[in-house]
Write a protein that holds these residues in place. Sequence first.
Motif, mmCIF file in Angstrom:
data_model
loop_
_atom_site.group_PDB
_atom_site.id
_atom_site.type_symbol
_atom_site.label_atom_id
_atom_site.label_comp_id
_atom_site.label_asym_id
_atom_site.label_seq_id
_atom_site.Cartn_x
_atom_site.Cartn_y
_atom_site.Cartn_z
ATOM 1 N N TYR A 78 0.680 -0.881 -0.015
ATOM 2 C CA TYR A 78 0.135 -0.003 -0.113
ATOM 3 C C TYR A 78 0.878 1.274 -0.395
ATOM 4 C CZ TYR A 78 -3.503 3.476 1.169
ATOM 5 O OH TYR A 78 -4.346 4.557 1.268
ATOM 6 N N VAL A 79 1.956 1.470 0.586
ATOM 7 C CA VAL A 79 2.712 2.740 0.525
ATOM 8 C C VAL A 79 3.243 2.946 0.144
ATOM 9 C CG1 VAL A 79 2.454 3.337 2.950
ATOM 10 C CG2 VAL A 79 4.001 1.513 2.422
ATOM 11 N N GLY A 80 4.292 1.585 -0.811
ATOM 12 C CA GLY A 80 4.701 1.294 -2.106
ATOM 13 C C GLY A 80 3.880 2.198 -3.581
ATOM 14 N N GLN A 81 2.947 1.544 -2.948
ATOM 15 C CA GLN A 81 1.601 2.939 -3.959
ATOM 16 C C GLN A 81 1.530 3.712 -3.697
ATOM 17 O OE1 GLN A 81 -2.058 0.521 -3.265
ATOM 18 N NE2 GLN A 81 -1.292 -1.241 -5.163
ATOM 19 N N LEU A 82 1.556 4.796 -2.490
ATOM 20 C CA LEU A 82 1.993 6.184 -2.347
ATOM 21 C C LEU A 82 2.778 6.767 -3.308
ATOM 22 C CD1 LEU A 82 -0.169 5.529 0.785
ATOM 23 C CD2 LEU A 82 -1.182 6.475 -1.176
ATOM 24 N N LEU A 83 4.604 5.541 -2.509
ATOM 25 C CA LEU A 83 5.594 6.115 -2.561
ATOM 26 C C LEU A 83 5.936 6.713 -4.540
ATOM 27 C CD1 LEU A 83 8.925 4.557 -1.765
ATOM 28 C CD2 LEU A 83 8.165 5.077 -4.806
ATOM 29 N N PHE A 84 4.931 5.251 -5.178
ATOM 30 C CA PHE A 84 4.462 5.691 -6.598
ATOM 31 C C PHE A 84 4.451 6.651 -7.027
ATOM 32 C CE2 PHE A 84 3.818 4.670 -11.203
ATOM 33 C CZ PHE A 84 4.395 3.988 -11.159
ATOM 34 N N ALA A 85 2.845 7.341 -6.191
ATOM 35 C CA ALA A 85 2.581 8.479 -6.314
ATOM 36 C C ALA A 85 3.450 10.142 -6.060
ATOM 37 C CB ALA A 85 1.222 8.697 -6.019
ATOM 38 N N GLU A 97 15.881 8.337 -0.533
ATOM 39 C CA GLU A 97 15.239 8.193 0.212
ATOM 40 C C GLU A 97 13.724 8.454 -0.122
ATOM 41 O OE1 GLU A 97 14.636 13.515 1.820
ATOM 42 O OE2 GLU A 97 16.501 12.679 0.170
ATOM 43 N N LEU A 98 13.681 7.964 -1.085
ATOM 44 C CA LEU A 98 11.604 7.505 -1.011
ATOM 45 C C LEU A 98 11.719 6.339 0.066
ATOM 46 C CD1 LEU A 98 10.913 9.418 -4.485
ATOM 47 C CD2 LEU A 98 9.778 10.130 -2.343
ATOM 48 N N ASN A 99 12.296 5.461 -0.628
ATOM 49 C CA ASN A 99 12.367 4.631 0.402
ATOM 50 C C ASN A 99 12.674 4.183 1.540
ATOM 51 O OD1 ASN A 99 12.021 1.190 -0.370
ATOM 52 N ND2 ASN A 99 13.825 1.193 0.228
ATOM 53 N N GLU A 100 13.360 4.466 2.088
ATOM 54 C CA GLU A 100 13.328 4.659 3.681
ATOM 55 C C GLU A 100 11.813 5.305 3.867
ATOM 56 O OE1 GLU A 100 14.457 4.627 7.358
ATOM 57 O OE2 GLU A 100 16.455 4.661 5.418
ATOM 58 N N ARG A 101 11.722 6.426 3.311
ATOM 59 C CA ARG A 101 10.875 7.116 4.515
ATOM 60 C C ARG A 101 9.521 6.580 3.565
ATOM 61 N NH1 ARG A 101 9.318 13.254 1.436
ATOM 62 N NH2 ARG A 101 7.149 13.888 2.134
ATOM 63 N N PHE A 102 9.427 6.002 2.946
ATOM 64 C CA PHE A 102 7.812 5.337 2.368
ATOM 65 C C PHE A 102 7.904 4.163 2.591
ATOM 66 C CE2 PHE A 102 7.064 8.657 0.001
ATOM 67 C CZ PHE A 102 5.665 9.340 0.122
ATOM 68 N N VAL A 103 8.671 3.669 2.839
ATOM 69 C CA VAL A 103 8.487 1.396 2.094
ATOM 70 C C VAL A 103 9.480 0.641 3.813
ATOM 71 C CG1 VAL A 103 8.545 -0.530 0.934
ATOM 72 C CG2 VAL A 103 8.002 1.196 0.145
ATOM 73 N N ARG A 104 10.705 1.206 3.969
ATOM 74 C CA ARG A 104 11.944 0.995 4.571
ATOM 75 C C ARG A 104 10.905 0.339 6.188
ATOM 76 N NH1 ARG A 104 16.937 2.315 3.371
ATOM 77 N NH2 ARG A 104 16.233 1.609 1.369
ATOM 78 N N TRP A 105 10.827 1.849 6.426
ATOM 79 C CA TRP A 105 9.628 1.836 8.210
ATOM 80 C C TRP A 105 8.553 0.276 8.069
ATOM 81 C CZ3 TRP A 105 4.716 2.120 9.028
ATOM 82 C CH2 TRP A 105 3.751 2.340 8.354
ATOM 83 N N THR A 106 8.001 -0.527 7.524
ATOM 84 C CA THR A 106 7.324 -1.314 7.601
ATOM 85 C C THR A 106 8.011 -2.668 8.230
ATOM 86 O OG1 THR A 106 6.785 -1.697 5.182
ATOM 87 C CG2 THR A 106 6.011 0.320 5.243
ATOM 88 N N ARG A 107 8.431 -2.534 7.868
ATOM 89 C CA ARG A 107 8.967 -4.022 8.283
ATOM 90 C C ARG A 107 9.285 -4.755 9.583
ATOM 91 N NH1 ARG A 107 15.116 -3.451 4.750
ATOM 92 N NH2 ARG A 107 13.984 -3.792 2.764
#
Length: 107
Positions: A78-85, A97-107
């Motif tokens: 879900y947040v990966g989709q938001l990252l794409f936008a 930076e976008l990956n760190e901000r949007f996705v990495r925290w979900t682990r």
Amino acid sequence: MTEWLARRHRAQADRDLMSPRTIARSLEALPQLLGGAHVPEQPAWTCPDCSGAAWPCSPARTILAAAYGPDRSDLAIYVGQLLFAAAAELTGTSADELNERFVRWTR
């Protein structure tokens, strides 16, 4: 033949996850998912409730994590989709930076 069909199905599912229509639906669902608070202001992707902090802010992350519960992979999608936008609007921000901000925290 079965492997080929499975690969084709996975490839189609991957395309559907990042289709403009799917991403638009994810963005539309965000205010309700967040309870109307900590919704990102676009195109800067900042949180108006956290004095302009980068989104997803800490409260948004907490709300999203609670909404998805143990389904961390679904949350990451879900947040990966938001990252794409966001990537389309945050053109000066690196992919890392976008990956760190949007996705990495979900682990």
